[in-house]
Design an enzyme around this catalytic site. Structure first.
Site, mmCIF file in Angstrom:
data_model
loop_
_atom_site.group_PDB
_atom_site.id
_atom_site.type_symbol
_atom_site.label_atom_id
_atom_site.label_comp_id
_atom_site.label_asym_id
_atom_site.label_seq_id
_atom_site.Cartn_x
_atom_site.Cartn_y
_atom_site.Cartn_z
ATOM 1 N N ASP A 178 0.828 -1.211 0.000
ATOM 2 C CA ASP A 178 0.000 0.000 0.000
ATOM 3 C C ASP A 178 0.865 1.266 0.000
ATOM 4 O O ASP A 178 0.656 2.181 0.799
ATOM 5 C CB ASP A 178 -0.937 0.019 1.216
ATOM 6 C CG ASP A 178 -1.621 -1.316 1.453
ATOM 7 O OD1 ASP A 178 -2.007 -1.962 0.459
ATOM 8 O OD2 ASP A 178 -1.767 -1.723 2.618
ATOM 9 N N GLU A 227 -11.098 -1.269 -3.713
ATOM 10 C CA GLU A 227 -10.392 -0.586 -2.632
ATOM 11 C C GLU A 227 -9.188 0.156 -3.185
ATOM 12 O O GLU A 227 -8.926 0.136 -4.391
ATOM 13 C CB GLU A 227 -9.952 -1.590 -1.558
ATOM 14 C CG GLU A 227 -8.927 -2.603 -2.048
ATOM 15 C CD GLU A 227 -8.526 -3.620 -0.986
ATOM 16 O OE1 GLU A 227 -9.240 -3.756 0.022
ATOM 17 O OE2 GLU A 227 -7.494 -4.285 -1.191
#
Length: 343
Positions: free
Chosen positions: A45, A222
């Site tokens: 991420d 997401e």
């Protein structure tokens, strides 16, 4: 003598910028870049901020321990893996921020720095919600980071991956959240913000996991990221389970559209970026955007593994590494990830 290091530094910056200009031109022919990928090991991420005044970078990403938030800085992308990380916040021993500290993002808003992140209570580790930290210092590596609470939305359900952007004088939040009926893991939502930590109602449902490539293992949309170019504003996102099936999709709207109107947004049917076993790229996703060292060339930062068979589970395998790719826009103005011989 004090002027000599400064002069050498300027020469180095000039040479580096020239290399990046050559890089941008070379990418259209698919030539491999000089970026030393991965740029940071074991950081999923990833998010990268380029500071306009200095041209240097601040990096943030998910720690494989899921227990802390750290920053690191470097003025060259290839030096980020060598930079000393600084832990700026650690999980609580108990309570709603005591486990699964995921997907931190760093943003400068109204002169202060904010970190948006996800967290959960250790007794209910998937009751994940979004939270924020704030730092008023000009340098996010300095000063004090203060907890400023939960980012609340229209639902009290699993939510994470908050990102923010400004457009036409308005600030927006995009995030991933489960629906009330819990028919999927997460969809993408958008809302206008009335402060760096609060949103205005109503919210807009941007994208649900309905395509075949979005529901592999889990039904997921997401990890949104925003980039603007020409007549369009783009949102990339990630979908499916976080193993080799993880992939990136694309939404876009006209630059003059009402972004809070769901009808303004269009969705690409096929993944923008996905696993390529020939390149040793497995499960690429959860990206962000920044600029190269020339201050002009757009870059995509993302994570992926270099093997398919996991060492444990998708969450326990720590080897999602942060990587960088040059992106651009085709003749019609659509976002394009340039091909490379080497990843």
């Amino acid at each position: 003598m004090d002027a000599l290091p400064s002069r050498i530094s300027c020469i180095l910056v000039f040479v580096t910028s020239a290399l990046w200009l050559q890089l941008a031109q070379a990418q259209s022919t698919g030539v491999a870049t000089h970026i030393d990928n991965p740029i940071v090991l074991q950081r999923a991420d990833p998010w990268l901020v380029r500071h306009e005044q200095t041209g240097c970078y601040t990096f943030i990403g998910t720690s494989p321990k899921f227990n802390e938030i750290e920053l690191r800085q470097a003025c060259r992308l290839n030096d980020l893996k060598l930079a000393e990380p600084k832990v700026v916040w650690r999980k609580h021993e108990t309570g709603p921020m005591s486990t699964n500290i995921w997907a931190p993002e760093l943003h400068q808003i109204e002169g202060s720095w904010y970190i948006y992140y996800a967290a959960a209570p250790k007794d209910k580790p998937f009751n994940i919600r979004m939270y924020a930290l704030k730092n008023t210092h000009a340098d996010p590596m300095q000063g004090q980071w203060q907890e400023v609470g939960q980012i609340k939305t229209h639902l009290d359900t699993f939510s994470l991956d908050a990102t923010t952007f400004e457009h036409r004088g308005k600030r927006y939040l995009v995030w991933a959240q489960q629906d009330k009926e819990r028919t999927y893991n997460s969809a993408l939502w958008l809302a206008q913000m009335d402060s760096p930590t609060t949103i205005k109602m109503p919210v807009t449902l941007l994208s649900e996991p309905t395509l075949e490539w979005e529901v592999q293992g889990y039904k997921v949309n997401e990890g949104a990221a925003v980039i603007k170019h020409g007549k369009r504003i783009f949102i990339t996102y990630s979908a499916s389970a976080t193993d080799h099936r993880y992939a990136m999709g694309l939404l876009w709207a006209d630059i003059d559209a009402d972004l809070t109107d769901a009808a303004s947004w269009h969705k690409q049917a096929q993944p923008l970026f996905e696993t390529n076993a020939d390149l040793g790229r497995f499960g690429p996703g959860h990206n962000g955007f920044t600029l190269a060292e020339d201050g002009k060339t757009p870059l995509m930062i993302y994570h992926s593994r270099d093997y398919k068979e996991l060492q444990g589970s998708p969450l326990s395998d720590p080897n999602r590494h942060a990587r960088v790719r040059v992106v651009g826009f085709d003749e019609s103005g659509m976002l394009t990830v340039y091909p490379e011989k080497l990843d």
